[in-house]
Every structure is written in C-alpha cells, then in structure tokens.
Design a protein around this motif. Sequence first.
Motif, PDB file in Angstrom:
ATOM      1  N   TRP A  94      16.700  49.910 -21.696  1.00 39.90           N
ATOM      2  CA  TRP A  94      18.099  50.117 -22.085  1.00 39.90           C
ATOM      3  C   TRP A  94      18.389  51.604 -21.963  1.00 39.90           C
ATOM      4  CZ3 TRP A  94      21.065  45.990 -22.671  1.00 39.90           C
ATOM      5  CH2 TRP A  94      22.340  46.114 -23.233  1.00 39.90           C
ATOM      6  N   PRO A  95      19.509  51.977 -21.347  1.00 41.20           N
ATOM      7  CA  PRO A  95      19.719  53.399 -21.044  1.00 41.20           C
ATOM      8  C   PRO A  95      19.948  54.297 -22.243  1.00 41.20           C
ATOM      9  CG  PRO A  95      21.627  52.078 -20.404  1.00 41.20           C
ATOM     10  CD  PRO A  95      20.564  51.119 -20.791  1.00 41.20           C
ATOM     11  N   ARG A  96      20.578  53.791 -23.311  1.00 43.09           N
ATOM     12  CA  ARG A  96      20.895  54.644 -24.467  1.00 43.09           C
ATOM     13  C   ARG A  96      20.510  53.917 -25.747  1.00 43.09           C
ATOM     14  NH1 ARG A  96      25.904  54.928 -21.808  1.00 43.09           N
ATOM     15  NH2 ARG A  96      26.888  53.750 -23.486  1.00 43.09           N
ATOM     16  N   ARG A 118      24.873  40.207 -38.048  1.00 37.75           N
ATOM     17  CA  ARG A 118      24.662  41.643 -38.251  1.00 37.75           C
ATOM     18  C   ARG A 118      23.642  42.225 -37.290  1.00 37.75           C
ATOM     19  NH1 ARG A 118      25.083  44.452 -42.723  1.00 37.75           N
ATOM     20  NH2 ARG A 118      25.491  46.113 -41.259  1.00 37.75           N
ATOM     21  N   LEU A 119      22.693  41.407 -36.803  1.00 36.96           N
ATOM     22  CA  LEU A 119      21.655  41.912 -35.908  1.00 36.96           C
ATOM     23  C   LEU A 119      21.497  40.967 -34.720  1.00 36.96           C
ATOM     24  CD1 LEU A 119      19.351  43.974 -35.372  1.00 36.96           C
ATOM     25  CD2 LEU A 119      17.805  42.400 -36.563  1.00 36.96           C
ATOM     26  N   VAL A 120      21.530  41.539 -33.515  1.00 39.06           N
ATOM     27  CA  VAL A 120      21.285  40.787 -32.286  1.00 39.06           C
ATOM     28  C   VAL A 120      20.038  41.359 -31.623  1.00 39.06           C
ATOM     29  CG1 VAL A 120      22.136  40.206 -29.975  1.00 39.06           C
ATOM     30  CG2 VAL A 120      23.707  40.206 -31.926  1.00 39.06           C
ATOM     31  N   VAL A 121      19.095  40.470 -31.283  1.00 36.79           N
ATOM     32  CA  VAL A 121      17.894  40.856 -30.546  1.00 36.79           C
ATOM     33  C   VAL A 121      18.039  40.323 -29.131  1.00 36.79           C
ATOM     34  CG1 VAL A 121      15.392  40.661 -30.404  1.00 36.79           C
ATOM     35  CG2 VAL A 121      16.494  40.830 -32.642  1.00 36.79           C
ATOM     36  N   LEU A 122      17.999  41.210 -28.156  1.00 38.07           N
ATOM     37  CA  LEU A 122      18.278  40.875 -26.761  1.00 38.07           C
ATOM     38  C   LEU A 122      17.068  41.183 -25.895  1.00 38.07           C
ATOM     39  CD1 LEU A 122      20.179  40.251 -24.320  1.00 38.07           C
ATOM     40  CD2 LEU A 122      20.897  42.655 -24.435  1.00 38.07           C
ATOM     41  N   ARG A 123      16.699  40.228 -25.058  1.00 42.18           N
ATOM     42  CA  ARG A 123      15.659  40.453 -24.053  1.00 42.18           C
ATOM     43  C   ARG A 123      16.317  40.352 -22.679  1.00 42.18           C
ATOM     44  NH1 ARG A 123       9.965  37.051 -23.451  1.00 42.18           N
ATOM     45  NH2 ARG A 123       8.921  38.552 -22.083  1.00 42.18           N
ATOM     46  N   PRO A 124      16.695  41.491 -22.084  1.00 43.97           N
ATOM     47  CA  PRO A 124      17.408  41.448 -20.805  1.00 43.97           C
ATOM     48  C   PRO A 124      16.532  40.857 -19.706  1.00 43.97           C
ATOM     49  CG  PRO A 124      17.545  43.628 -21.822  1.00 43.97           C
ATOM     50  CD  PRO A 124      16.504  42.866 -22.561  1.00 43.97           C
ATOM     51  N   ALA A 125      17.175  40.087 -18.827  1.00 47.43           N
ATOM     52  CA  ALA A 125      16.449  39.466 -17.718  1.00 47.43           C
ATOM     53  C   ALA A 125      16.269  40.423 -16.549  1.00 47.43           C
ATOM     54  CB  ALA A 125      17.188  38.216 -17.257  1.00 47.43           C
ATOM     55  N   GLY A 126      16.976  41.538 -16.539  1.00 43.90           N
ATOM     56  CA  GLY A 126      16.905  42.488 -15.438  1.00 43.90           C
ATOM     57  C   GLY A 126      17.613  43.776 -15.794  1.00 43.90           C
ATOM     58  N   PRO A 127      17.864  44.625 -14.799  1.00 43.81           N
ATOM     59  CA  PRO A 127      18.538  45.896 -15.044  1.00 43.81           C
ATOM     60  C   PRO A 127      19.911  45.695 -15.676  1.00 43.81           C
ATOM     61  CG  PRO A 127      17.596  45.832 -12.832  1.00 43.81           C
ATOM     62  CD  PRO A 127      17.493  44.448 -13.383  1.00 43.81           C
ATOM     63  N   VAL A 128      20.298  46.641 -16.512  1.00 41.52           N
ATOM     64  CA  VAL A 128      21.575  46.576 -17.221  1.00 41.52           C
ATOM     65  C   VAL A 128      22.467  47.707 -16.722  1.00 41.52           C
ATOM     66  CG1 VAL A 128      22.678  46.615 -19.472  1.00 41.52           C
ATOM     67  CG2 VAL A 128      20.399  45.605 -19.224  1.00 41.52           C
ATOM     68  N   ASP A 129      23.701  47.379 -16.373  1.00 38.34           N
ATOM     69  CA  ASP A 129      24.602  48.390 -15.840  1.00 38.34           C
ATOM     70  C   ASP A 129      25.304  49.137 -16.974  1.00 38.34           C
ATOM     71  OD1 ASP A 129      27.612  47.166 -16.082  1.00 38.34           O
ATOM     72  OD2 ASP A 129      26.110  45.604 -15.790  1.00 38.34           O
TER      73      ASP A 129
END
Length: 205
Positions: free
Chosen positions: A152-154, A117-128
């Motif tokens: 995160w853009p939105r 139900r919940l995902v916690v994400l730590r992006p390694a770089g820019p996200v397209d």
Amino acid sequence: MSAAPDLTAPALVAQLRERIGALEGAPARTPLPTYDAFAPLIQLRAGGTYVVDAASVALALVAGASAGGEWVGVLGWPDLGAEAAHDLGADLSRVVLVPDPGGLWLEAAAALIDVVRLVVLRPAGPVDPKSVAVLDARLRKRSAALVVWGEWPRCEARLSLERVSWTGPGRGSGRLAQRRAEIAVRRGGAPPARGGWVVSGGVVS
C-alpha cells in the motif's frame, strides 16, 4: 462469521449495508480497540491506514477490535483462519467476511467502511493512487481504520513480524506448543518500536 456471495456491484453494496445497517449512525470512538500485546506500541487511529506483513498480525488486529466490541470487515481473504482468529480472542460474530470481491474490491471496501470501524483488506494486486485517495477520504469521513495485508503506497505505520521462534519440542522431538515473535512498528523514518508476544497462549512478558 458472515460471508457475502458473489454479486453485482450494487447488490453487493446493498447486502453489506443491510447485514450490519443497524450500526449506521453509531458514535465513533477514537482510537479503536487493539490487541493487548500491541497496545504499548500502537493504537489504531480512526481515519488511518496500517500495513501488516503477516497473517497472524492481521488476525491479532481483528481480534483486538472485535473483542473490544467493534464490527470488523475482512475483504479479499478467502482462506482466513477462523479458528486461529478465535484462538487470539476474536469475536467472530462481529466479523463480516467478503472472501473474493473480484473486480469489485473498491466498491466492497467503501461499503464496509460505511458500516464498520475496522476493515482488513488483502489486495489481489497493485493498487492505483486514485483508489487509495478514495478510501482515505472515506476512512476520514466515517471514522474507520484500514489494515492492509500487502503493499500500500501510504500508511500511518507498518507492523512487521520479526524474530519468530517456536517452543515445545525437546531433544528434537515433541509437539510445537507456542510461537513466540517480536512485532516491530515503523512510522516513517523513525526507529521502530518493538515488543514481544506469543501468537497462542497470551502475551510474552
């Protein structure tokens, strides 16, 4: 807490689904359980994305959801503080950790969204934008929520840690006992909602 080893994309997806595949088809509930100190300020809506700026805020959201009976996937956070999460009340038996998905982060995130139900994400770089759109559609379809520690853009809301202070030392000596902080929740251009909390030891009254 479970951890997934380095795998090819198909094998990673298959293993994630196998580990918690028994949850497939479980009825979705809205909103998701949240950390007690945050409840007056925000509820995590199924299908929504939320951005945080501090590890302690992300861990509190992990704690709220897992203690409330939900499975949580944590992606791209190899040095996650399991002890700190436990101190906040997290049920680590309901947390699936994928510490370093490398270039497979989008596939891994989509696989986790399918079964938790919940995902916690730590992006390694820019996200397209294309990757964001893929995950947005997946979140809505599976009635899951995404918490991003990073850019995160939105998003539905941004949760920021503000006005942090420590208690414990007296007259310049002694041990740190608790960290008292203020959480600010911002939605678009509206004024932020604020509330206090203690990172260890309970909620600030």
